[in-house]
Motif scaffolding. Structure first.
Motif, PDB file in Angstrom:
ATOM      1  N   GLU A  39      -2.422 -21.488 -27.735  1.00 44.24           N
ATOM      2  CA  GLU A  39      -3.766 -21.715 -27.210  1.00 44.24           C
ATOM      3  C   GLU A  39      -3.866 -23.058 -26.472  1.00 44.24           C
ATOM      4  OE1 GLU A  39      -3.776 -18.749 -30.341  1.00 44.24           O
ATOM      5  OE2 GLU A  39      -3.099 -20.821 -30.400  1.00 44.24           O
ATOM      6  N   ASP A  40      -3.108 -24.049 -26.926  1.00 41.66           N
ATOM      7  CA  ASP A  40      -3.094 -25.348 -26.248  1.00 41.66           C
ATOM      8  C   ASP A  40      -2.513 -25.216 -24.844  1.00 41.66           C
ATOM      9  OD1 ASP A  40      -4.111 -26.832 -28.483  1.00 41.66           O
ATOM     10  OD2 ASP A  40      -2.108 -26.759 -29.369  1.00 41.66           O
ATOM     11  N   VAL A  41      -1.438 -24.470 -24.739  1.00 45.02           N
ATOM     12  CA  VAL A  41      -0.803 -24.256 -23.431  1.00 45.02           C
ATOM     13  C   VAL A  41      -1.749 -23.464 -22.529  1.00 45.02           C
ATOM     14  CG1 VAL A  41       1.169 -23.272 -22.205  1.00 45.02           C
ATOM     15  CG2 VAL A  41       1.513 -24.392 -24.422  1.00 45.02           C
ATOM     16  N   HIS A  42      -2.373 -22.437 -23.090  1.00 42.80           N
ATOM     17  CA  HIS A  42      -3.313 -21.619 -22.324  1.00 42.80           C
ATOM     18  C   HIS A  42      -4.469 -22.483 -21.790  1.00 42.80           C
ATOM     19  CE1 HIS A  42      -5.758 -18.226 -21.088  1.00 42.80           C
ATOM     20  NE2 HIS A  42      -6.761 -18.755 -21.761  1.00 42.80           N
ATOM     21  N   ALA A  43      -5.030 -23.331 -22.644  1.00 37.29           N
ATOM     22  CA  ALA A  43      -6.136 -24.192 -22.231  1.00 37.29           C
ATOM     23  C   ALA A  43      -5.697 -25.145 -21.116  1.00 37.29           C
ATOM     24  CB  ALA A  43      -6.670 -24.975 -23.431  1.00 37.29           C
ATOM     25  N   TRP A  44      -4.457 -25.644 -21.205  1.00 35.64           N
ATOM     26  CA  TRP A  44      -3.935 -26.534 -20.175  1.00 35.64           C
ATOM     27  C   TRP A  44      -3.802 -25.795 -18.846  1.00 35.64           C
ATOM     28  CZ3 TRP A  44       1.510 -27.025 -18.417  1.00 35.64           C
ATOM     29  CH2 TRP A  44       1.709 -28.119 -17.588  1.00 35.64           C
ATOM     30  N   VAL A  45      -3.248 -24.593 -18.897  1.00 39.67           N
ATOM     31  CA  VAL A  45      -3.089 -23.807 -17.665  1.00 39.67           C
ATOM     32  C   VAL A  45      -4.448 -23.494 -17.053  1.00 39.67           C
ATOM     33  CG1 VAL A  45      -2.301 -21.593 -16.725  1.00 39.67           C
ATOM     34  CG2 VAL A  45      -0.853 -22.858 -18.324  1.00 39.67           C
ATOM     35  N   ALA A  50      -8.486 -24.418 -12.934  1.00 39.35           N
ATOM     36  CA  ALA A  50      -9.846 -24.845 -12.571  1.00 39.35           C
ATOM     37  C   ALA A  50      -9.833 -26.039 -11.617  1.00 39.35           C
ATOM     38  CB  ALA A  50     -10.643 -25.168 -13.831  1.00 39.35           C
ATOM     39  N   SER A  51      -8.757 -26.815 -11.670  1.00 40.11           N
ATOM     40  CA  SER A  51      -8.653 -27.975 -10.777  1.00 40.11           C
ATOM     41  C   SER A  51      -8.247 -27.577  -9.364  1.00 40.11           C
ATOM     42  CB  SER A  51      -7.661 -28.996 -11.336  1.00 40.11           C
ATOM     43  OG  SER A  51      -6.322 -28.562 -11.146  1.00 40.11           O
ATOM     44  N   GLY A  52      -7.943 -26.296  -9.173  1.00 39.13           N
ATOM     45  CA  GLY A  52      -7.632 -25.802  -7.836  1.00 39.13           C
ATOM     46  C   GLY A  52      -6.160 -25.625  -7.536  1.00 39.13           C
ATOM     47  N   LEU A  53      -5.301 -25.834  -8.517  1.00 43.36           N
ATOM     48  CA  LEU A  53      -3.868 -25.645  -8.259  1.00 43.36           C
ATOM     49  C   LEU A  53      -3.562 -24.172  -8.000  1.00 43.36           C
ATOM     50  CD1 LEU A  53      -2.196 -28.013 -10.871  1.00 43.36           C
ATOM     51  CD2 LEU A  53      -2.543 -28.391  -8.438  1.00 43.36           C
ATOM     52  N   GLN A  54      -2.629 -23.946  -7.124  1.00 44.96           N
ATOM     53  CA  GLN A  54      -2.237 -22.589  -6.772  1.00 44.96           C
ATOM     54  C   GLN A  54      -1.216 -22.043  -7.773  1.00 44.96           C
ATOM     55  OE1 GLN A  54      -3.714 -20.857  -4.141  1.00 44.96           O
ATOM     56  NE2 GLN A  54      -5.047 -22.651  -4.241  1.00 44.96           N
ATOM     57  N   THR A  55      -1.079 -20.733  -7.803  1.00 48.35           N
ATOM     58  CA  THR A  55      -0.208 -20.057  -8.766  1.00 48.35           C
ATOM     59  C   THR A  55       1.229 -20.574  -8.747  1.00 48.35           C
ATOM     60  OG1 THR A  55      -1.606 -18.094  -8.756  1.00 48.35           O
ATOM     61  CG2 THR A  55       0.660 -17.801  -9.514  1.00 48.35           C
ATOM     62  N   PRO A  56       1.865 -20.774  -7.587  1.00 47.56           N
ATOM     63  CA  PRO A  56       3.254 -21.278  -7.626  1.00 47.56           C
ATOM     64  C   PRO A  56       3.374 -22.623  -8.344  1.00 47.56           C
ATOM     65  CG  PRO A  56       2.763 -20.419  -5.451  1.00 47.56           C
ATOM     66  CD  PRO A  56       1.455 -20.453  -6.209  1.00 47.56           C
ATOM     67  N   THR A  57       2.402 -23.485  -8.152  1.00 49.27           N
ATOM     68  CA  THR A  57       2.428 -24.780  -8.826  1.00 49.27           C
ATOM     69  C   THR A  57       2.243 -24.603 -10.327  1.00 49.27           C
ATOM     70  OG1 THR A  57       1.523 -25.826  -6.851  1.00 49.27           O
ATOM     71  CG2 THR A  57       1.361 -27.066  -8.920  1.00 49.27           C
ATOM     72  N   LEU A  58       1.343 -23.713 -10.727  1.00 50.99           N
ATOM     73  CA  LEU A  58       1.136 -23.436 -12.156  1.00 50.99           C
ATOM     74  C   LEU A  58       2.408 -22.891 -12.785  1.00 50.99           C
ATOM     75  CD1 LEU A  58      -2.383 -21.751 -12.008  1.00 50.99           C
ATOM     76  CD2 LEU A  58      -1.846 -24.086 -12.708  1.00 50.99           C
ATOM     77  N   VAL A  59       3.071 -22.000 -12.087  1.00 51.34           N
ATOM     78  CA  VAL A  59       4.319 -21.422 -12.594  1.00 51.34           C
ATOM     79  C   VAL A  59       5.368 -22.519 -12.767  1.00 51.34           C
ATOM     80  CG1 VAL A  59       6.233 -19.873 -12.024  1.00 51.34           C
ATOM     81  CG2 VAL A  59       3.881 -19.108 -11.709  1.00 51.34           C
ATOM     82  N   ASN A  60       5.481 -23.399 -11.799  1.00 52.04           N
ATOM     83  CA  ASN A  60       6.450 -24.486 -11.896  1.00 52.04           C
ATOM     84  C   ASN A  60       6.145 -25.402 -13.075  1.00 52.04           C
ATOM     85  OD1 ASN A  60       7.846 -23.606  -9.659  1.00 52.04           O
ATOM     86  ND2 ASN A  60       6.825 -25.000  -8.256  1.00 52.04           N
TER      87      ASN A  60
END
Length: 76
Positions: A39-45, A50-60
């Motif tokens: 849940e901590d990791v999920h909340a971070w993602v 919400a900050s506007g990062l795109q999916t490739p950046t989130l995956v990285n």
């Protein structure tokens, strides 16, 4: 980071370190690694999303965090 430094470029080390530090700041410095939950990791993602990062950046970023946790598990 020292354990991967010899096989990793300085730029990549900086990026990986930043992702792990961002996560640590998100969950709080008092939380121990063994206390971190899915849940901590999920909340971070979700916060990153919400900050506007795109999916490739989130995956990285999540990949770098996963690598850190895999390293931590091997060390225990």
């Amino acid at each position: 980071m020292k354990s991967i430094a010899s096989d990793t470029s300085q730029k990549t080390l900086t990026i990986k370190s930043a992702a792990v530090m961002e996560f640590a700041q998100h969950v709080g410095s008092k939380k121990m690694v063994h206390e971190v939950a899915r849940e901590d990791v999920h909340a971070w993602v979700e916060a990153l999303r919400a900050s506007g990062l795109q999916t490739p950046t989130l995956v990285n970023k999540t990949s770098y965090l996963r690598g850190f946790f895999e390293w931590a598990v091997q060390g225990s």
